[in-house]
Scaffold this motif. Structure first.
Motif, short mmCIF file in Angstrom:
data_model
loop_
_atom_site.label_atom_id
_atom_site.label_comp_id
_atom_site.label_asym_id
_atom_site.label_seq_id
_atom_site.Cartn_x
_atom_site.Cartn_y
_atom_site.Cartn_z
N PHE A 120 13.69 42.80 31.53
CA PHE A 120 12.85 43.62 32.29
C PHE A 120 12.45 44.10 31.05
CE2 PHE A 120 13.85 41.77 36.42
CZ PHE A 120 12.39 41.24 37.17
N ASP A 121 13.25 45.02 30.45
CA ASP A 121 13.15 46.00 29.74
C ASP A 121 13.39 45.44 27.80
OD1 ASP A 121 16.19 45.05 29.58
OD2 ASP A 121 16.66 47.20 30.32
N GLY A 122 13.17 44.18 27.69
CA GLY A 122 13.20 43.59 26.78
C GLY A 122 14.57 42.86 25.64
N GLU A 123 15.56 43.56 26.61
CA GLU A 123 17.04 43.07 26.07
C GLU A 123 17.55 41.57 26.08
OE1 GLU A 123 19.17 45.25 24.83
OE2 GLU A 123 17.94 46.78 25.67
N ALA A 124 17.63 41.09 24.75
CA ALA A 124 18.21 39.95 24.97
C ALA A 124 19.30 39.30 25.26
CB ALA A 124 18.14 39.65 23.00
N PHE A 125 20.13 40.34 25.57
CA PHE A 125 21.66 39.74 26.00
C PHE A 125 22.06 40.81 27.12
CE2 PHE A 125 21.71 38.29 21.51
CZ PHE A 125 22.18 37.07 21.38
N THR A 126 23.06 40.55 28.39
CA THR A 126 23.76 40.96 29.00
C THR A 126 25.66 41.02 28.87
OG1 THR A 126 23.44 41.32 31.90
CG2 THR A 126 23.92 39.17 30.94
N ALA A 127 25.40 42.12 29.28
CA ALA A 127 27.51 41.77 29.54
C ALA A 127 27.85 41.27 30.40
CB ALA A 127 28.14 43.36 29.07
N VAL A 128 28.23 40.64 30.88
CA VAL A 128 29.54 40.45 31.30
C VAL A 128 31.21 40.93 31.73
CG1 VAL A 128 30.26 38.78 33.31
CG2 VAL A 128 28.09 37.95 32.30
N GLU A 129 31.53 41.36 32.28
CA GLU A 129 32.81 42.84 32.15
C GLU A 129 33.75 41.10 32.81
OE1 GLU A 129 33.75 44.94 30.13
OE2 GLU A 129 31.52 44.86 29.79
N ILE A 130 34.52 40.84 32.45
CA ILE A 130 35.97 40.90 32.95
C ILE A 130 37.62 41.20 33.04
CG2 ILE A 130 37.48 38.18 33.52
CD1 ILE A 130 35.30 36.54 31.39
N GLU A 131 38.03 41.80 34.30
CA GLU A 131 38.78 42.70 33.84
C GLU A 131 40.43 41.42 34.09
OE1 GLU A 131 38.66 46.27 35.10
OE2 GLU A 131 36.55 46.04 34.73
N PRO A 132 41.47 42.81 33.56
CA PRO A 132 42.82 41.63 33.84
C PRO A 132 43.28 41.39 34.94
CG PRO A 132 43.11 43.44 31.75
CD PRO A 132 41.54 43.83 33.26
N PRO A 133 43.56 39.80 35.04
CA PRO A 133 44.55 39.86 36.36
C PRO A 133 45.43 40.36 36.64
CG PRO A 133 45.07 38.73 34.65
CD PRO A 133 44.03 39.28 34.23
N LYS A 134 45.19 41.18 37.86
CA LYS A 134 46.97 42.08 38.98
C LYS A 134 47.17 41.05 38.59
CE LYS A 134 43.68 44.19 42.09
NZ LYS A 134 43.95 44.11 43.45
N LEU A 135 48.77 41.57 38.40
CA LEU A 135 50.37 40.79 38.18
C LEU A 135 51.23 40.83 39.35
CD1 LEU A 135 52.15 39.27 36.82
CD2 LEU A 135 53.04 41.37 35.72
N LEU A 136 51.65 40.39 40.01
CA LEU A 136 52.45 40.33 41.28
C LEU A 136 53.82 39.83 40.88
CD1 LEU A 136 49.64 39.59 44.34
CD2 LEU A 136 50.20 41.86 43.33
N LEU A 137 54.82 40.18 41.82
CA LEU A 137 56.04 39.50 41.64
C LEU A 137 56.95 39.91 43.03
CD1 LEU A 137 57.16 42.39 37.98
CD2 LEU A 137 56.05 39.34 38.57
N ARG A 138 57.66 39.09 42.50
CA ARG A 138 58.22 38.16 44.30
C ARG A 138 59.38 37.60 43.58
NH1 ARG A 138 58.55 34.16 47.58
NH2 ARG A 138 57.51 32.05 46.34
#
Length: 247
Positions: free
Chosen positions: A147-165
């Protein structure tokens, strides 16, 4: 006399077995403690456009990882998705397994979907390597017009959580203040296990995907132009059919 000797030997054998078992448990827990203190997770994006690859690298410091199981928990934003059919077709060419927590509709735009979770199990049938690298093909969804004329939008991808056992280390409450979480034991999702979560590291930044979007201010001109072109084509086609007597 022989009966007494046999009883003594049985008792010694039982005590020795218990001692060995306790020692194994302690060794397994020691390995987990080392991993919590020195392991690292990093992510990077490869390829361009709507179809990318997210590469997750995990570095584990102890040399002996025979008893350690690793789980990567990705919390994906609604702007991207993974294709279950594509992942199934690639199952024979990778050394990791994946479990998706919900059904994924491949056709929906971003604003009509919600995020989802995947559980990735590196080397599920073999020893855990010191350096783990998992490459997951991902795809971006179409977004609402800007709606504001921006040509791109950002999608943020977080690092995964590391689980151990570790199979023999069951006293996870002794690892406080580290977090203990419940998650599926394997990709088959038959039962849950207690996992230790690696503390978040400051240098584990998210990665951003720039997705092109339409311009909401152009909706009226585009619709008007489309309608005008359609009418001109209809008039031209009708005139041609009338001229050549095409019924």
């Amino acid at each position: 006399m022989y009966l007494s000797l046999f009883a003594v030997l049985a008792c010694l054998s039982s005590c020795h077995g218990s001692f060995v078992e306790d020692e194994k448990k302690e060794n397994h827990c020691d390995v987990l403690k080392q991993l919590l203190e020195s392991s690292a997770v990093a992510v990077e994006l490869r390829k361009n456009g709507f179809h990318r690859e997210l590469v997750t690298s995990v570095e584990l410091s102890p040399d002996d990882l025979r008893w350690v199981r690793v789980l990567l928990v990705h919390r994906w934003p609604r702007g991207v998705y993974v294709d279950p059919y594509q992942l199934a077709s690639l199952s024979d060419h990778r050394d990791w397994q994946i479990l998706i927590n919900s059904a994924i509709d491949l056709e929906l735009p971003a604003h009509k979907t919600s995020g989802f979770i995947t559980y990735v199990y590196p080397a599920p049938d073999g020893p855990t390597p010191r350096l783990i690298k998992v490459t997951i093909p991902i795809h971006t969804r179409y977004h609402e017009p800007s709606f504001d004329g921006e040509a791109f939008t950002a999608v943020e991808i977080e690092p995964p959580k590391l689980l151990l056992r570790a199979e023999k280390c069951t006293q996870l409450h002794s690892f406080e203040p580290h977090t203990v979480v419940e998650a599926p034991c394997t990709h088959k999702n038959l039962s849950t296990c207690a996992w230790l979560q690696l503390p978040h590291q400051q240098d584990q930044g998210s990665v951003s995907v720039q997705v092109p979007v339409g311009d909401e201010s152009l909706v009226i001109p585009v619709c008007a132009g489309t309608l005008l072109v359609t009418m001109i084509c209809c008039v031209g086609l009708s005139k041609y059919m009338w001229t050549h007597r095409i019924v």
